[in-house]
Scaffold this motif. Structure first.
Motif, PDB file in Angstrom:
ATOM      1  N   GLN A   1     -43.674 -86.532   2.635  1.00  0.00           N
ATOM      2  CA  GLN A   1     -43.697 -86.373   3.927  1.00  0.00           C
ATOM      3  C   GLN A   1     -42.293 -86.513   4.613  1.00  0.00           C
ATOM      4  O   GLN A   1     -41.582 -87.094   4.339  1.00  0.00           O
ATOM      5  N   VAL A   2     -42.360 -85.440   5.689  1.00  0.00           N
ATOM      6  CA  VAL A   2     -41.147 -85.778   6.369  1.00  0.00           C
ATOM      7  C   VAL A   2     -41.149 -86.532   7.454  1.00  0.00           C
ATOM      8  O   VAL A   2     -42.002 -86.497   8.281  1.00  0.00           O
ATOM      9  N   GLN A   3     -39.943 -87.417   7.668  1.00  0.00           N
ATOM     10  CA  GLN A   3     -40.010 -88.241   8.978  1.00  0.00           C
ATOM     11  C   GLN A   3     -38.728 -87.930   9.680  1.00  0.00           C
ATOM     12  O   GLN A   3     -37.617 -87.830   9.225  1.00  0.00           O
ATOM     13  N   LEU A   4     -39.092 -87.881  10.985  1.00  0.00           N
ATOM     14  CA  LEU A   4     -38.031 -87.791  11.872  1.00  0.00           C
ATOM     15  C   LEU A   4     -37.801 -88.917  12.938  1.00  0.00           C
ATOM     16  O   LEU A   4     -38.776 -89.249  13.664  1.00  0.00           O
ATOM     17  N   VAL A   5     -36.702 -89.387  13.074  1.00  0.00           N
ATOM     18  CA  VAL A   5     -36.683 -90.719  13.741  1.00  0.00           C
ATOM     19  C   VAL A   5     -35.342 -90.203  14.743  1.00  0.00           C
ATOM     20  O   VAL A   5     -34.016 -90.448  14.411  1.00  0.00           O
ATOM     21  N   GLU A   6     -35.669 -90.292  16.184  1.00  0.00           N
ATOM     22  CA  GLU A   6     -34.622 -90.132  17.097  1.00  0.00           C
ATOM     23  C   GLU A   6     -34.066 -91.585  17.679  1.00  0.00           C
ATOM     24  O   GLU A   6     -34.667 -92.693  17.335  1.00  0.00           O
ATOM     25  N   SER A   7     -32.953 -91.379  18.194  1.00  0.00           N
ATOM     26  CA  SER A   7     -32.393 -92.438  18.584  1.00  0.00           C
ATOM     27  C   SER A   7     -31.051 -92.175  19.713  1.00  0.00           C
ATOM     28  O   SER A   7     -30.645 -90.896  19.865  1.00  0.00           O
ATOM     29  N   GLY A   8     -30.654 -92.907  20.586  1.00  0.00           N
ATOM     30  CA  GLY A   8     -29.804 -92.653  21.587  1.00  0.00           C
ATOM     31  C   GLY A   8     -30.016 -92.404  22.915  1.00  0.00           C
ATOM     32  O   GLY A   8     -29.311 -92.331  24.067  1.00  0.00           O
ATOM     33  N   SER A  21     -29.414 -88.665  18.674  1.00  0.00           N
ATOM     34  CA  SER A  21     -29.285 -88.290  17.461  1.00  0.00           C
ATOM     35  C   SER A  21     -30.619 -88.438  16.568  1.00  0.00           C
ATOM     36  O   SER A  21     -31.615 -89.229  16.985  1.00  0.00           O
ATOM     37  N   CYS A  22     -30.822 -87.714  15.488  1.00  0.00           N
ATOM     38  CA  CYS A  22     -32.273 -87.551  14.804  1.00  0.00           C
ATOM     39  C   CYS A  22     -32.109 -87.445  13.301  1.00  0.00           C
ATOM     40  O   CYS A  22     -31.462 -86.502  12.618  1.00  0.00           O
ATOM     41  N   ALA A  23     -32.544 -88.501  12.682  1.00  0.00           N
ATOM     42  CA  ALA A  23     -32.273 -88.595  11.341  1.00  0.00           C
ATOM     43  C   ALA A  23     -33.753 -88.095  10.599  1.00  0.00           C
ATOM     44  O   ALA A  23     -34.659 -88.690  10.748  1.00  0.00           O
ATOM     45  N   ALA A  24     -33.319 -87.366   9.634  1.00  0.00           N
ATOM     46  CA  ALA A  24     -34.561 -86.667   9.002  1.00  0.00           C
ATOM     47  C   ALA A  24     -34.650 -87.556   7.385  1.00  0.00           C
ATOM     48  O   ALA A  24     -33.495 -87.493   6.868  1.00  0.00           O
ATOM     49  N   SER A  25     -35.913 -87.573   7.048  1.00  0.00           N
ATOM     50  CA  SER A  25     -36.098 -87.923   5.796  1.00  0.00           C
ATOM     51  C   SER A  25     -37.367 -87.354   5.072  1.00  0.00           C
ATOM     52  O   SER A  25     -37.975 -87.241   5.790  1.00  0.00           O
TER      53      SER A  25
END
Length: 125
Positions: A1-8, A21-25
């Motif tokens: 499953q794809v996870q997107l985590v925003e920050s900033g 910023s958005c980190a995908a995993s």
């Protein structure tokens, strides 16, 4: 499953700048093959598209409100999409959501397959 985590996100003054910023995993995913970008939803309004780009950065989309002030970019080494926002206005106050899809038109059309949970941006005038 794809996870997107925003920050900033955060609280800034009108005229200030902010970088999201958005980190995908996701197991086995190659995010250089994904379009990634940003949407936002202001209080009492519908979610709207802001900006997106292709994995190689050759294709970029911006909303009219973002053109000239916001810049979307990628850090493929980190599977991250960035949104540099300059000259912020009170009308930019919203929850900003990261999104991803194989097809760029799905982001432009507001129907990306994957969504982050959002980060709040508040611009005081």
């Amino acid at each position: 499953q794809v996870q997107l985590v925003e920050s900033g996100g955060g609280l800034v003054q009108a005229g200030d700048s902010l970088r999201l910023s958005c980190a995908a995993s996701g197991p086995g995913r190659d995010f250089t093959k994904y379009f990634m970008g940003w949407f936002r939803q202001a209080p009492g309004k519908e979610r709207e598209f802001v900006a997106a780009n292709s994995g190689d950065g050759r294709i970029t989309y911006y909303s009219d409100s973002a053109k000239g002030r916001f810049t979307v970019s990628r850090d493929d080494a980190k599977d991250t999409v960035l949104l540099q926002m300059n000259s912020l206005e009170s009308e930019d106050t919203a929850i900003y959501y990261c999104a991803a899809d194989i097809l760029g038109q799905n982001l432009k059309g507001g129907i990306p397959l994957y969504w982050g949970r959002g980060t709040q941006v508040t611009v005081s005038s």
